[in-house]
Enzyme design. Structure first.
Site, mmCIF file in Angstrom:
data_model
loop_
_atom_site.group_PDB
_atom_site.id
_atom_site.type_symbol
_atom_site.label_atom_id
_atom_site.label_comp_id
_atom_site.label_asym_id
_atom_site.label_seq_id
_atom_site.Cartn_x
_atom_site.Cartn_y
_atom_site.Cartn_z
ATOM 1 N N CYS A 409 -6.629 5.193 -71.460
ATOM 2 C CA CYS A 409 -6.926 4.228 -72.705
ATOM 3 C C CYS A 409 -7.466 2.782 -71.867
ATOM 4 O O CYS A 409 -8.195 2.180 -72.795
ATOM 5 C CB CYS A 409 -5.447 3.785 -73.050
ATOM 6 N N HIS A 453 0.205 1.156 -72.483
ATOM 7 C CA HIS A 453 -1.162 1.153 -73.109
ATOM 8 C C HIS A 453 -1.929 0.092 -73.182
ATOM 9 O O HIS A 453 -1.544 -0.769 -72.759
ATOM 10 C CB HIS A 453 -0.810 1.715 -74.662
ATOM 11 N N ASP A 469 -8.061 -0.248 -81.507
ATOM 12 C CA ASP A 469 -7.679 0.513 -80.421
ATOM 13 C C ASP A 469 -8.542 1.587 -80.368
ATOM 14 O O ASP A 469 -8.643 2.543 -80.803
ATOM 15 C CB ASP A 469 -6.120 1.057 -80.643
#
Lengths: 655, 323
Positions: A409, A453, A469
């Site tokens: 991520c 994250h 995201d």
């Protein structure tokens, strides 16, 4: 005071030293090696001295030695103020005291030091799983206190343990009452040590794409959340942490406070109310669901970039209540200074990424369209979501976007934000956590370090700051599941964590741990007020609390007295004899004591002579007693009659 | 600590007034047992205070729990300490007689009728504690209070205390006992130097001393101290040598120890001398009689007779008891 060991106290010494060893053992990992060796040597010396009747070292040896070890502690820690320095000092004090332990009192003082050691151990951690060990240590210490005064005649081990166990069990109600009701005056009263041993853990104030991946390997709990009523859907469980504004050579960093105005966020939709119990992590960040609307006034404040921070670094378990909405709209005004900051990129880095960004921007209608195109690029150009991407060297984003095309991520968030900034859109990286595992046993969610994250946030004119995201484009499953699940089939994760039995056990363990943390470790001033309000004491102040405490303790004392009296009362095997004894006692109080060898009939005659007015009742009592006792001709009715007569007997006023 | 000793004495007297004298067997009632924290108990309380402040300062919930547990332990220990004594029964006996300078032992029997054992009980008088004893459930234990003696007479033990610091040494529970125990102290015997006075033999009937047909068993040389009546004057007239007649036969030697016959020294010296003679005569199995200004004991043998005579010596003209 003897100057030589007598050899009598060996048994009680063994008890004392065992208790000391148990109390010191949890400290050993934190103590310098020389301190541990010193303590062991002192203990061994004392035992040998008792066996072989050695002489105790004279003052001229002990004093300089004590001074020397004190100085060594100072040198090792450069201070005596602090948890580790304190327990080192305690350990060496204990060792020095061992060299001059002669009497029962000395042994008991050593056991008091053991109590301090146990308490100091709590400052390292208050986990549930240490509880049996701590309880055992306290048990042995109490048994040691019992044995200390019995040098020549120690109790058998079973008896000592059973007796001390009973004392402790009887002390438990007092502990409970005081624990719940004693006013929790919030500390600190004196300065906490500057350097604490709580190492900073979890998310840090900078992120490289690989650093988040490291966190994913840790199963440690970051925090637990209990929702009041409604629960947000999994894809919305973004827990906002540090926001990173500065980019340089592949690393995003936290910036100094850039805005002064209060952050404005308008919540849309139903708010979710929840309580977060945050494990200590050494920093000031508090995690909250994006976006927090309301929170406990004293516990936190919101920064200009919508993060919640605490006034003090979180070094203890910290619980706080927040209310958030997952749909929101931020303020519409972007300060020009802030805007400039959020657009800054170091010149010359990642040229191919910049070229790609400009190309995509040129072919987009507006900002939002451009963002979608970048996401499409990630989606369609064969990018992979993996835990162990190849290492990147110079111009890492170029390498990531055009060569390796695999990452975690952090890579995607970094690349996306970079490309946004290149196209003139203010953007920043937000780190935090995504998701949370439900523990049905406690009805709460566990968020672990492995849920860490990173995502992006861009400024859209007319909408304010909006979350994007990029990981969702590559691994949409991540939004619903933990990283472990999303990565299934790729990197090597422990088989264990997907095993149902293991998960079940872990959930039970965590539920117990959670209850322990809520009710015991985290029971502070606020928790106490909550409890009291639930009971019905609306405005708890120390006066009411003290009164409640006094009442409960008095009740306990009365109960204990009754219990002990029952145990110590002589068995009621001789009711007739006891009744007669009561009769004699009544007369004895009026100076007519029955002699130890005086028979009842003689006694009765003597009473008649001395006090004629008592002759009749005394005579009746005596006759009945003699019949019951010596002639075995009495019936239970007679016993009752005797009881009545004696109860009514009045020896009259003393002349 | 003179102040402490003074306070303790006043407290004891107050308790004595409150409780009254004890007779025979004493059962320790709840109200007779007093309890106070010991020095160690005060140190314990300070430790708890320090732990409390430390736990509140560092916000350690478990530290507070430990502090409260130890507080509860102290409270529970106080009750157990008090209960350890309450309900115990004591029976006190008089001491066996001893000689002045020896140590008189006053026996005290502790009886525990209850179902719980009692531990670490000590008797204390004049700052001298006995070794702690335990008394099992429904059991007995015997303690002895030692009292050194210096003068003869009646030794009275008027008060002492029974105490215990069981279980953890944090508290001391005690009860004062006012049993009037007594012991006779015989006078210290003199050094064995003077010879006993002349003996008289008794061959069965009452005989006058100078006459009688005892078996004449010969003459022996005169030794200083022999009575002039036993000197064989006829032999002296013949041989110009002092000789003493000796008699044989199944005779029991009888001594008469008389106050008046002793040289005119002080009372105590005379008593010491009489005491020595009684002991020597008894050791040799010889009968003896005692003659004092106010009493006279016919000759006899045996322990009781010895005891009776020594007691007379001990109580001679003593109006005050010896403490």
């Amino acid at each position: 005071m003897p100057s030589r060991a007598t050899g009598e106290s060996f048994a009680s010494l063994v008890w004392t030293l065992t208790a000391l060893a148990l109390a010191t053992a949890p400290h050993v990992p934190h103590l310098p090696a020389w301190a541990v060796l010193l303590a062991l040597a002192a203990g061994a010396w004392r035992l040998l001295a008792e066996r072989r009747r050695w002489k105790f070292p004279a003052r001229v040896i002990r004093f300089p030695l004590a001074l020397a070890v004190f100085v060594m502690v100072l040198v090792s820690y450069r201070t005596i103020n602090g948890v580790e320095a304190g327990s080192a000092l305690l350990t060496v004090m204990m060792a020095m005291k061992l060299l001059e332990t002669r009497t029962a009192r000395d042994q008991r003082v050593l056991l008091f030091i053991a109590c301090f050691m146990i308490m100091a151990g709590f400052l390292y951690g208050q986990s549930l799983w240490m509880l049996p060990y701590t309880a055992f240590t306290i048990w042995i210490t109490t048994a040691g206190l019992l044995q200390a005064a019995r040098a020549a005649n120690p109790l058998a081990a079973r008896r000592a343990l059973s007796l001390s166990g009973r004392l402790l069990v009887q002390a438990l109600p007092v502990m409970l009452v005081l624990f719940l009701l004693f006013p929790r005056v919030p500390g600190p009263f004196w300065m906490l040590p500057a350097e604490d041993n709580t190492a900073a853990s979890g998310l840090s104030d900078e992120m490289t794409p690989g650093s988040i991946a490291d966190l994913t390997l840790s199963d440690e709990v970051a925090f637990r959340v209990k929702f009041d009523a409604a629960i947000p859907p999994p894809s919305r469980r973004y827990w906002r942490g540090p926001v990173l504004h500065e980019y340089a050579t592949g690393t995003w960093r936290v910036a100094p406070a850039l805005g002064t105005g209060a952050a404005t966020v308008t919540g849309l939709g139903t708010p979710y109310r929840y309580r977060v119990t945050l494990e200590p992590h050494g920093r000031r960040w508090l995690f909250a669901l994006e976006m927090p609307q309301a929170w406990e006034p004293g516990a936190a404040r919101q920064t200009f970039d919508y993060q919640l921070v605490s006034p003090e670094p979180v070094r203890r378990l910290f619980a706080y209540d927040v209310s958030s909405t997952v749909e929101y709209r931020t303020g519409q005004h972007l300060d020009s200074r802030l805007e400039a900051y959020e657009l800054r990129l170091p010149p010359g880095e990642n040229p191919r990424t910049r070229a790609l960004a400009r190309r995509l921007r040129a072919s987009s209608a507006n900002t939002l369209d451009y963002a979608r195109r970048v996401l499409d690029h990630f989606r369609s150009e064969g990018f992979a979501y993996t835990l162990e991407p190849a290492l990147l060297a110079a111009d890492p984003l170029d390498q990531f976007l055009f060569e390796t095309r695999e990452g975690f991520c952090g890579h995607y968030a970094s690349a996306f934000t970079f490309m946004m900034r290149t196209a003139g859109i203010p953007a920043r990286v937000v780190t935090g956590y995504l998701g949370g595992e439900l523990n049905p046993l406690g009805d709460y969610y566990i968020v672990r370090q492995s849920d860490a994250h990173a995502w992006s946030e861009i400024w859209l004119a007319g909408r304010g700051w909006v979350r994007i995201d990029p990981t969702a484009a590559v691994a949409p499953g991540r939004l619903q599941d933990s990283a472990a699940r999303a990565l299934r089939g790729t990197a090597a994760r422990g088989v264990l964590s997907n095993n149902a039995l293991f998960r079940g056990l872990r959930q039970i363990g965590d539920a117990l741990d959670n209850e322990w943390k809520q009710w015991v470790v985290g029971y502070d001033n606020r928790a106490q007020n909550d409890l009291l309000q639930r009971i019905g004491i609306t405005e708890p102040d120390w006066r009411k609390l003290t009164l409640a405490l006094a009442v409960l303790l008095a009740a306990f004392v009365a109960g204990l007295s009754v219990y002990l009296a029952r145990e110590f009362r002589p068995r009621d095997r001789d009711p007739v004899g006891q009744l007669y004894a009561r009769f004699c006692h009544k007369l004895a109080r009026r100076d007519l004591a029955r002699g130890p060898a005086e028979g009842p009939v003689d006694f009765s005659r003597r009473v008649a002579r001395a006090r004629p007015e008592l002759a009749d009742p005394a005579g009746r009592i005596t006759r009945l007693y003699v019949r019951l006792r010596y002639e075995s001709a009495g019936t239970p009715r007679d016993v009752q009659a005797l009881r009545r007569l004696i109860a009514a007997f009045d020896a009259g006023r003393h002349r | 600590m003179r102040v402490a000793a003074l306070l303790r004495e006043r407290a004891r007297r107050w308790a004595r007034r409150r409780q009254g004298p004890d007779r025979g067997a004493v059962a320790l009632h709840r109200r007779r047992v007093y309890i106070l924290p010991s020095q160690l108990g005060i140190a314990y309380a300070s430790m708890l205070l320090a732990m409390l402040l430390g736990s509140l300062n560092y916000g350690s919930s478990l530290g507070l729990a430990l502090t409260f547990l130890l507080t509860g332990l102290g409270l529970v220990a106080m009750h157990h300490c008090h209960r350890n004594l309450t309900g115990l029964e004591l029976a006190a006996q008089d001491a066996e007689p001893v000689f002045a300078g020896q140590v008189a032992l006053f026996p005290v029997t502790l009886e525990n009728r209850s179902a719980g054992a009692r531990y670490e009980l000590t008797l204390e008088h004049d700052g001298r504690p006995t070794s702690p004893v335990d008394v099992h459930a429904r059991g007995q234990a015997r303690l002895e209070l030692a009292q050194p003696t210096q003068r003869r007479g009646v030794l009275r033990l008027e008060h002492y205390s029974l105490s215990s610091t069981f279980p953890l040494g944090l508290f001391r529970a005690w009860a004062w006992l006012n049993v009037d125990q007594r012991g006779i102290v015989f006078p210290r015997p003199a050094r064995p130097s003077l010879l006993p006075p002349p003996t008289r033999r008794d061959t069965g009937g009452v005989q006058k001393q100078a006459q009688g047909d005892e078996d004449f068993a010969g003459l022996r040389g005169f030794r200083p101290g022999d009575s002039p009546r036993h000197v064989a004057w006829k032999a002296f007239a013949r041989e110009h040598e002092l000789l003493v007649k000796q008699y044989d036969g199944t005779a029991v030697e009888i001594h008469w120890f008389a106050w008046q016959r002793l040289p005119a020294v002080g009372t105590e010296e005379r008593l010491a001398q009489l005491c020595r003679w009684i002991l020597d005569a008894h050791a040799r199995g010889q009968a003896f009689g005692l003659e004092l200004p106010a009493a006279r004991v016919e000759p006899a043998v045996g322990r009781r007779h010895r005891q009776q005579c020594l007691t007379l010596l001990a109580l001679f003209e003593s109006t005050q008891a010896v403490t």
